[in-house]
Design a protein around this motif. Structure first.
Motif, PDB file in Angstrom:
ATOM      1  N   GLU A  92       0.824  -1.209   0.000  1.00  0.00           N
ATOM      2  CA  GLU A  92       0.000   0.000   0.000  1.00  0.00           C
ATOM      3  C   GLU A  92       0.863   1.265   0.000  1.00  0.00           C
ATOM      4  OE1 GLU A  92      -3.425   2.149   2.788  1.00  0.00           O
ATOM      5  OE2 GLU A  92      -3.075  -0.018   2.900  1.00  0.00           O
ATOM      6  N   GLU A 118      -7.543  -0.703   0.403  1.00  0.00           N
ATOM      7  CA  GLU A 118      -8.575   0.317   0.584  1.00  0.00           C
ATOM      8  C   GLU A 118      -7.968   1.715   0.637  1.00  0.00           C
ATOM      9  OE1 GLU A 118     -12.242   1.861   0.685  1.00  0.00           O
ATOM     10  OE2 GLU A 118     -11.688  -0.246   0.358  1.00  0.00           O
ATOM     11  N   GLY A 119      -6.773   1.837   1.243  1.00  0.00           N
ATOM     12  CA  GLY A 119      -6.141   3.142   1.299  1.00  0.00           C
ATOM     13  C   GLY A 119      -5.808   3.685  -0.087  1.00  0.00           C
ATOM     14  N   ARG A 121      -7.468   2.970  -2.875  1.00  0.00           N
ATOM     15  CA  ARG A 121      -8.727   3.349  -3.517  1.00  0.00           C
ATOM     16  C   ARG A 121      -9.207   4.707  -2.993  1.00  0.00           C
ATOM     17  NH1 ARG A 121     -10.745  -0.686  -6.349  1.00  0.00           N
ATOM     18  NH2 ARG A 121     -12.805   0.290  -6.411  1.00  0.00           N
ATOM     19  N   ARG A 122      -9.023   4.922  -1.697  1.00  0.00           N
ATOM     20  CA  ARG A 122      -9.401   6.237  -1.147  1.00  0.00           C
ATOM     21  C   ARG A 122      -8.528   7.347  -1.731  1.00  0.00           C
ATOM     22  NH1 ARG A 122      -9.717   3.425   3.893  1.00  0.00           N
ATOM     23  NH2 ARG A 122      -7.694   4.315   4.475  1.00  0.00           N
ATOM     24  N   ALA A 123      -7.239   7.046  -1.936  1.00  0.00           N
ATOM     25  CA  ALA A 123      -6.342   8.053  -2.516  1.00  0.00           C
ATOM     26  C   ALA A 123      -6.757   8.399  -3.945  1.00  0.00           C
ATOM     27  CB  ALA A 123      -4.905   7.539  -2.487  1.00  0.00           C
ATOM     28  N   VAL A 125      -9.787   8.276  -5.120  1.00  0.00           N
ATOM     29  CA  VAL A 125     -10.991   9.113  -4.997  1.00  0.00           C
ATOM     30  C   VAL A 125     -10.611  10.527  -4.571  1.00  0.00           C
ATOM     31  CG1 VAL A 125     -13.158   9.406  -3.751  1.00  0.00           C
ATOM     32  CG2 VAL A 125     -12.461   7.125  -4.511  1.00  0.00           C
ATOM     33  N   ALA A 126      -9.641  10.630  -3.638  1.00  0.00           N
ATOM     34  CA  ALA A 126      -9.242  11.950  -3.141  1.00  0.00           C
ATOM     35  C   ALA A 126      -8.599  12.802  -4.220  1.00  0.00           C
ATOM     36  CB  ALA A 126      -8.286  11.790  -1.958  1.00  0.00           C
TER      37      ALA A 126
END
Length: 542
Positions: A92, A118-119, A121-123, A125-126
């Motif tokens: 990650e 998941e981290g 995927r959040r990045a 999106v961010a």
């Protein structure tokens, strides 16, 4: 890195070698060597054809755990970048460090993956929707309406490297085991390319399956891409009608497609802007001679095995002639070299046999129960004797205790020997020098229970997940020579495939690997009782 390639062939060889070294041992190199290697690749990139770079990316993508190499390939042209990013596996922290240096197309490929942490995927999106948005066409493609109808797709097959052959055997077996998946396949999509022929927009399938694919260059050997009809039409800026396209990715998107496309031009300047087209699944009558995908895959694998076996037999045969001095006296050093070649050829022959077994076993029709009864205790003693040279060279001890008994199973002798031998060999290969491989051969008292060969995980793979152990690209630190030829993942899947063929299985547990085989104690006792009964009925003479 010390040499300057003199021609294109030397440049391609240097590119392949540097890529392979960084993929396998990048984490073990010094910072200076890593920087020099990446600089050398950057200089060579303009001299190496895109097709070669894409093939290299595909070959090392499953082993793409070295973040600098993944980042380097991620900034190549879309076709090369997408090939690497679809399959690379990084920690990650490495993904988070890599994301800022990637472009929108690369992030689009990553956004389509479902296996990222998941981290990450959040990045993504961010970073915002604009950072992963793909170029959209000015207007909807003006193409011929997509025709209805679909046929079963043909999975891609064929690659010269053994690790790729392993991956394709897996895909072949999966297609045989799940024939009903065809009903879930997507049946049509539309797309658009840029002036370079690379697909930059798609609707109807997962974007990562087609984005970055080129229709300007023909693909061969079942690799993702288009046929020569499309490539020829592209060079002439001509219409493409029912050309062939192979995609890989999610099961619903992968396989064979037929597509038609028209070139489009800028109305103001007349400049060529690319192609707009639509694709559909092939009709049944468009599949040559009605052959199924499994037949094509099996033929491809058998042909590849034949191509490997033929030169190997020739090399071994000439070595035997030299070692046997059939054409006259031979120097002792040459005889020793020939004997070494014979030994190595026998080892490679065993590997080819394993590949052939993996290609032929594992289908639903192969799960037949043999009538032969094998004493696993005696067979295990033979395997332990055969492993003595390997144990001595690796400085590893093997200790398999027996619990219960008798140890009779329903299996053929050759298959059982291969299962147990391959399992123990693979675990010895990845064990550290000075360690011990510990196991138990267990037979419960009830005759219907399964016989178990339970082997404790070596320390090098103690904390590896089951998916890692079954991955052909996985290799623990301190890999052994055998692991570089046939990976641990291939060996474990071969053992599981052979075990399932006789009604057993291989379980990857938290602390151990357990091979289950169907007990034949009841049949053995029944046969013994029958023999005793027949002997008691023999009339006495006189």
């Amino acid at each position: 890195m010390r040499q300057t390639p003199e021609d294109e062939r030397a440049g391609i060889a240097a590119w392949r070698q540097l890529t392979d070294i960084l993929a396998q041992r990048g984490n073990q190199l010094s910072d200076q060597d890593i920087h020099r290697s990446l600089r050398a690749l950057a200089v060579l990139r303009a001299k190496v054809p895109e097709r070669v770079r894409r093939d290299c990316a595909e070959a090392v993508a499953q082993r793409g755990r070295f973040a600098p190499l993944v980042a380097f390939y991620a900034n190549d042209v879309p076709a090369v970048s997408a090939t690497m990013l679809r399959h690379a596996k990084l920690a990650e922290a490495d993904w988070l460090a890599l994301l800022p240096s990637t472009g929108p197309m690369a992030r689009s490929v990553l956004a389509g993956r479902k296996d990222l942490p998941e981290g990450v995927r959040r990045a993504l999106v961010a970073l915002g929707a604009a950072s992963v948005a793909l170029p959209q066409p000015v207007a909807a493609p003006e193409v011929v309406p997509v025709l209805a109808g679909a046929a079963a797709p043909a999975p891609d097959t064929g690659h010269s490297q053994i690790s790729e052959l392993v991956r394709r055997i897996d895909k072949f077996q999966a297609s045989r085991a799940q024939p009903s998946a065809a009903q879930d396949l997507r049946s049509a999509f539309v797309f658009e390319t840029g002036p370079d022929g690379i697909i930059c927009w798609v609707d109807g399938i997962t974007r990562g399956a087609a984005i970055g694919l080129s229709i300007a260059e023909a693909a061969y050997g079942g690799e993702p891409g288009v046929d020569g009809v499309a490539a020829g039409a592209f060079r002439q800026r001509a219409e493409m009608v029912n050309a062939r396209m192979i995609l890989e990715g999610m099961p619903a998107d992968s396989g064979e497609w037929r597509f038609s496309a028209l070139p489009w031009f800028d109305p103001a300047t007349g400049q060529f802007c690319g192609y707009r087209g639509n694709a559909r699944r092939p009709y049944r009558n468009e599949t040559p001679y009605g052959r199924g995908a499994a037949d094509e895959a099996g033929d491809s694998i058998r042909q590849l095995i034949h191509e490997l076996r033929s030169p190997l037999n020739a090399i071994s045969g000439f070595a035997q002639i030299i070692a046997g001095q059939m054409f006259g006296p031979v120097n002792q050093s040459y005889r020793a070299m020939a004997e070494s070649i014979i030994s190595d050829a026998a080892a490679v022959q065993a590997i080819i046999d394993d590949l052939q077994t993996a290609a032929q076993s594992g289908g639903p029709g192969d799960n037949t129960t043999p009538g032969e009864i094998v004493d696993i205790d005696a067979l295990l003693r033979h395997v332990e004797a055969d492993l003595e040279p390997l144990l001595s060279d690796s400085r590893v001890d093997l200790n398999v205790s027996r619990v219960g008994g008798p140890f009779r199973v329903r299996a053929d002798d050759a298959g059982a020997r291969r299962m147990i031998g391959r399992l123990l060999t693979a675990l010895v290969d990845v064990s550290q020098a000075g360690s011990m491989v510990v196991g138990q051969l267990v037979c419960e008292p009830l005759p219907d229970d399964m016989l178990q060969l339970r082997v404790v995980r070596p320390s090098t793979i103690r904390f590896a997940t089951a998916s890692d152990l079954l991955d052909p690209g996985f290799s623990p630190e301190g890999e052994a020579p055998g692991a570089a030829i046939l990976s641990l993942g291939f060996s474990l899947r071969l053992v599981d495939s052979l075990a399932r063929g006789v009604g057993g299985r291989l379980d990857i547990e938290h602390n151990a690997l357990t091979l289950f085989l169907p007990s034949a104690n009841a049949e053995g006792e029944a046969g013994l009782d029958l023999q005793r009964g027949e002997e008691s009925r023999v009339p006495e003479k006189g």
